[in-house]
Design a protein around this motif. Structure first.
Motif, PDB file in Angstrom:
ATOM      1  N   SER A 105      80.184  12.181 -42.635  1.00 59.37           N
ATOM      2  CA  SER A 105      79.700  13.464 -43.166  1.00 59.37           C
ATOM      3  C   SER A 105      78.320  13.303 -43.792  1.00 59.37           C
ATOM      4  O   SER A 105      77.432  14.155 -43.612  1.00 59.37           O
ATOM      5  CB  SER A 105      80.686  14.001 -44.210  1.00 59.37           C
ATOM      6  OG  SER A 105      81.958  14.237 -43.644  1.00 59.37           O
ATOM      7  N   PRO A 117      76.771  23.611 -43.860  1.00 64.77           N
ATOM      8  CA  PRO A 117      77.940  23.085 -43.153  1.00 64.77           C
ATOM      9  C   PRO A 117      77.854  23.226 -41.634  1.00 64.77           C
ATOM     10  O   PRO A 117      78.270  22.316 -40.897  1.00 64.77           O
ATOM     11  CB  PRO A 117      79.097  23.907 -43.728  1.00 64.77           C
ATOM     12  CG  PRO A 117      78.635  24.279 -45.105  1.00 64.77           C
ATOM     13  CD  PRO A 117      77.167  24.523 -44.955  1.00 64.77           C
ATOM     14  N   HIS A 289      80.330  21.625 -49.510  1.00 63.49           N
ATOM     15  CA  HIS A 289      79.887  21.786 -48.122  1.00 63.49           C
ATOM     16  C   HIS A 289      80.890  21.239 -47.112  1.00 63.49           C
ATOM     17  O   HIS A 289      81.119  21.851 -46.064  1.00 63.49           O
ATOM     18  CB  HIS A 289      78.541  21.077 -47.926  1.00 63.49           C
ATOM     19  CG  HIS A 289      77.488  21.530 -48.880  1.00 63.49           C
ATOM     20  ND1 HIS A 289      77.002  20.730 -49.896  1.00 63.49           N
ATOM     21  CD2 HIS A 289      76.845  22.722 -48.999  1.00 63.49           C
ATOM     22  CE1 HIS A 289      76.085  21.394 -50.585  1.00 63.49           C
ATOM     23  NE2 HIS A 289      75.976  22.603 -50.069  1.00 63.49           N
ATOM     24  N   VAL A 290      81.463  20.076 -47.413  1.00 61.97           N
ATOM     25  CA  VAL A 290      82.437  19.438 -46.522  1.00 61.97           C
ATOM     26  C   VAL A 290      83.681  19.109 -47.333  1.00 61.97           C
ATOM     27  O   VAL A 290      83.587  18.494 -48.403  1.00 61.97           O
ATOM     28  CB  VAL A 290      81.876  18.142 -45.897  1.00 61.97           C
ATOM     29  CG1 VAL A 290      82.927  17.478 -45.013  1.00 61.97           C
ATOM     30  CG2 VAL A 290      80.611  18.434 -45.096  1.00 61.97           C
ATOM     31  N   ARG A 312      82.910  26.465 -44.039  1.00 58.84           N
ATOM     32  CA  ARG A 312      82.857  25.078 -44.492  1.00 58.84           C
ATOM     33  C   ARG A 312      83.386  24.143 -43.410  1.00 58.84           C
ATOM     34  O   ARG A 312      84.014  24.575 -42.444  1.00 58.84           O
ATOM     35  CB  ARG A 312      83.677  24.885 -45.770  1.00 58.84           C
ATOM     36  CG  ARG A 312      83.248  25.687 -46.991  1.00 58.84           C
ATOM     37  CD  ARG A 312      81.754  25.710 -47.207  1.00 58.84           C
ATOM     38  NE  ARG A 312      81.371  26.070 -48.559  1.00 58.84           N
ATOM     39  CZ  ARG A 312      80.949  27.278 -48.932  1.00 58.84           C
ATOM     40  NH1 ARG A 312      80.866  28.259 -48.050  1.00 58.84           N
ATOM     41  NH2 ARG A 312      80.591  27.506 -50.182  1.00 58.84           N
ATOM     42  N   VAL A 313      83.149  22.844 -43.584  1.00 61.89           N
ATOM     43  CA  VAL A 313      83.670  21.827 -42.675  1.00 61.89           C
ATOM     44  C   VAL A 313      84.947  21.248 -43.269  1.00 61.89           C
ATOM     45  O   VAL A 313      85.007  20.963 -44.471  1.00 61.89           O
ATOM     46  CB  VAL A 313      82.642  20.696 -42.459  1.00 61.89           C
ATOM     47  CG1 VAL A 313      83.269  19.534 -41.675  1.00 61.89           C
ATOM     48  CG2 VAL A 313      81.417  21.220 -41.727  1.00 61.89           C
ATOM     49  N   LEU A 332      84.370  23.508 -36.681  1.00 60.71           N
ATOM     50  CA  LEU A 332      84.253  23.058 -38.074  1.00 60.71           C
ATOM     51  C   LEU A 332      85.354  22.089 -38.498  1.00 60.71           C
ATOM     52  O   LEU A 332      85.402  21.696 -39.669  1.00 60.71           O
ATOM     53  CB  LEU A 332      84.264  24.274 -39.012  1.00 60.71           C
ATOM     54  CG  LEU A 332      83.075  25.230 -38.880  1.00 60.71           C
ATOM     55  CD1 LEU A 332      83.303  26.484 -39.718  1.00 60.71           C
ATOM     56  CD2 LEU A 332      81.782  24.534 -39.303  1.00 60.71           C
TER      57      LEU A 332
END
Length: 447
Positions: A105, A117, A289-290, A312-313, A332
């Motif tokens: 990531s 993201p 974000h992740v 988002r991831v 994602l």
């Protein structure tokens, strides 16, 4: 054939002796009931050193239990680094996969030149394929800052990169053995699976070179944990937590991402959809974000719509439900754990080595349990085990920690009546109740 009088007398005497011992020598007396013996097998959800504690005073029942888990031979250096984060660590399952999910990531964000993201997601598969090979967070981040494509290889990702679906093209499985109440590392065997040609060949967006001494305007990168601090899979939390913490430490020691230190926000998935959804909402509000998680496949399925809706991831280190390979995710969702379509074959092989007559496959009733159960059954059928030799059973896992324990009394009776001599248990901590029920039904666990 003629028999001498002396020989006949000896034979009758022997028969009389045998009659006293067994109540059967040419008579109509029933044989004495024998103990029903079974061998136990487990999976990545319960083959932990911490699992026997779930059986409390009956922890010795796991002695001799075997099972499989996605696992590569971990270098001693990596284990030592993990223990520097958590000196009490006794298990390492999914520690490498968690470490790699965090590092990938970070590299993806650096290559994207942004913490957006969607931009990170477009780089994740490419991080593992067709670039300049690098094997540490520091080396890969240095290349990424210089605007070069990378091919990340590390502790869990050793042979090939990700497929187009965002998961490993190849995997390594370990066969684990309980000796007493501990896994015996000396008996661990490793086997490879998968196909290197399945790795993606798509070209990711061109990496963005970072200007020296300047931070990206949307830095820092914020990662959020969605790991099983509580719930049925909590026994997997220590190694996963250690893997994430080690990755964050080493990324930041190497200069961070986009000119800033990466931020880690811990979070619990509770092995419970409601708990996990609340954690996701908190992460979204905090600007994560992740999201690294969830622990269980069913939990990821439950939260994925919320994650996708928020843009988002979601990157899991331990989801193995093969159905997630084709889930609707808007690009994602990713995972460093291989799908159970690969594990099913390895697990069936472990069971068949012991030459069972009949096999019972017991699974928790969710996408992970029933999915893996189906793959094992398919592999057993290929090996000649038809429906009359394999029995499938499921149980409802507890909704939360306050719920009553699993009652597998009826299932244990079915297994005994079926005369199975091998029982595969696909579950998490709650699956210890299955072992209790088998013992209570009069089945002797073979060692």
């Amino acid at each position: 054939m003629l028999i001498s009088r002396a020989s006949r007398a000896a034979t009758l005497a022997a028969c009389a002796t045998f009659l006293l011992a067994t109540s059967a020598c040419g008579t109509d007396q029933p044989e004495e009931a024998t103990t029903h013996q079974v061998r136990l097998y487990g999976t990545d959800g319960n083959m932990f050193n911490s699992y026997p504690a779930e059986l409390k005073e009956r922890a010795a029942l796991v002695d001799g239990m075997k099972g499989t888990t996605p696992l590569t031979p971990l270098p001693e250096d990596f284990k030592s680094r993990l223990r520097s984060v958590d000196p009490k660590l006794t298990d390492y399952l999914y520690s490498a996969e968690t470490y790699d999910a965090v590092v990938i990531s970070a590299i993806a964000a650096q290559l994207a030149g942004s913490t957006d993201p969607a931009a990170i997601a477009k780089q994740i598969v490419g991080v593992t394929n067709n670039g300049q090979r690098c094997e540490t967070a520091a080396a890969c981040l240095a290349l990424a800052r210089d605007g070069q494509d990378v091919e990340y290889r590390s502790v869990s990702l050793t042979r090939a990169g990700f497929t187009d679906a965002g998961e490993p093209a190849t995997a390594s499985y370990a066969t684990l053995h309980f000796d007493g109440q501990q896994l015996n590392d000396g008996k661990t065997e490793f086997v490879g699976a998968g196909d290197e040609s399945a790795a993606s060949t798509k070209t990711p967006p061109k990496p963005k070179k970072q200007r020296p001494g300047r931070s990206a305007p949307d830095a820092p990168l914020v990662l959020g944990g969605l790991l099983p601090q509580t719930g049925d899979l909590a026994l997997a939390y220590p190694p996963m937590s250690a893997g994430a913490a080690l990755a964050i430490r080493e990324i930041n020691a190497a200069g961070g991402v986009l000119g800033e230190a990466v931020v880690w926000n811990p979070g619990d998935d509770g092995t419970n959809p409601a708990v996990a959804k609340a954690t996701v909402a908190k992460h979204v509000e905090a600007g994560v974000h992740v999201i690294i998680g969830a622990g269980a496949s069913g939990i990821s399925r439950a939260v994925l719509p919320d994650v996708v809706s928020a843009g988002r991831v979601l990157f899991s280190p331990s989801n193995t439900d093969a159905g997630l390979s084709a889930v609707e995710d808007n690009g994602l969702y990713f995972r460093t754990a291989p799908p159970d379509s690969l594990q099913g074959r390895a697990l069936a092989d472990v069971i068949l080595r012991d030459g069972p007559r009949k096999i019972a496959l017991v699974a928790r009733k969710d996408s992970y349990g029933e999915g893996l159960q189906g793959y094992v059954r398919t592999e057993l059928e290929r090996a000649g085990f038809g429906g009359d030799r394999v029995k499938l059973l499921t149980y409802e896992p507890p909704e939360d920690a306050k719920a009553n324990p699993v009652d597998f009394t009826a299932g244990a009776k079915e297994i005994k009546d079926f005369d199975a001599d091998a029982v595969l248990i696909i579950g998490f901590a709650e699956s210890a109740q299955v072992i209790r029920a088998l013992a209570d039904a009069g089945m002797e666990i073979r060692h």
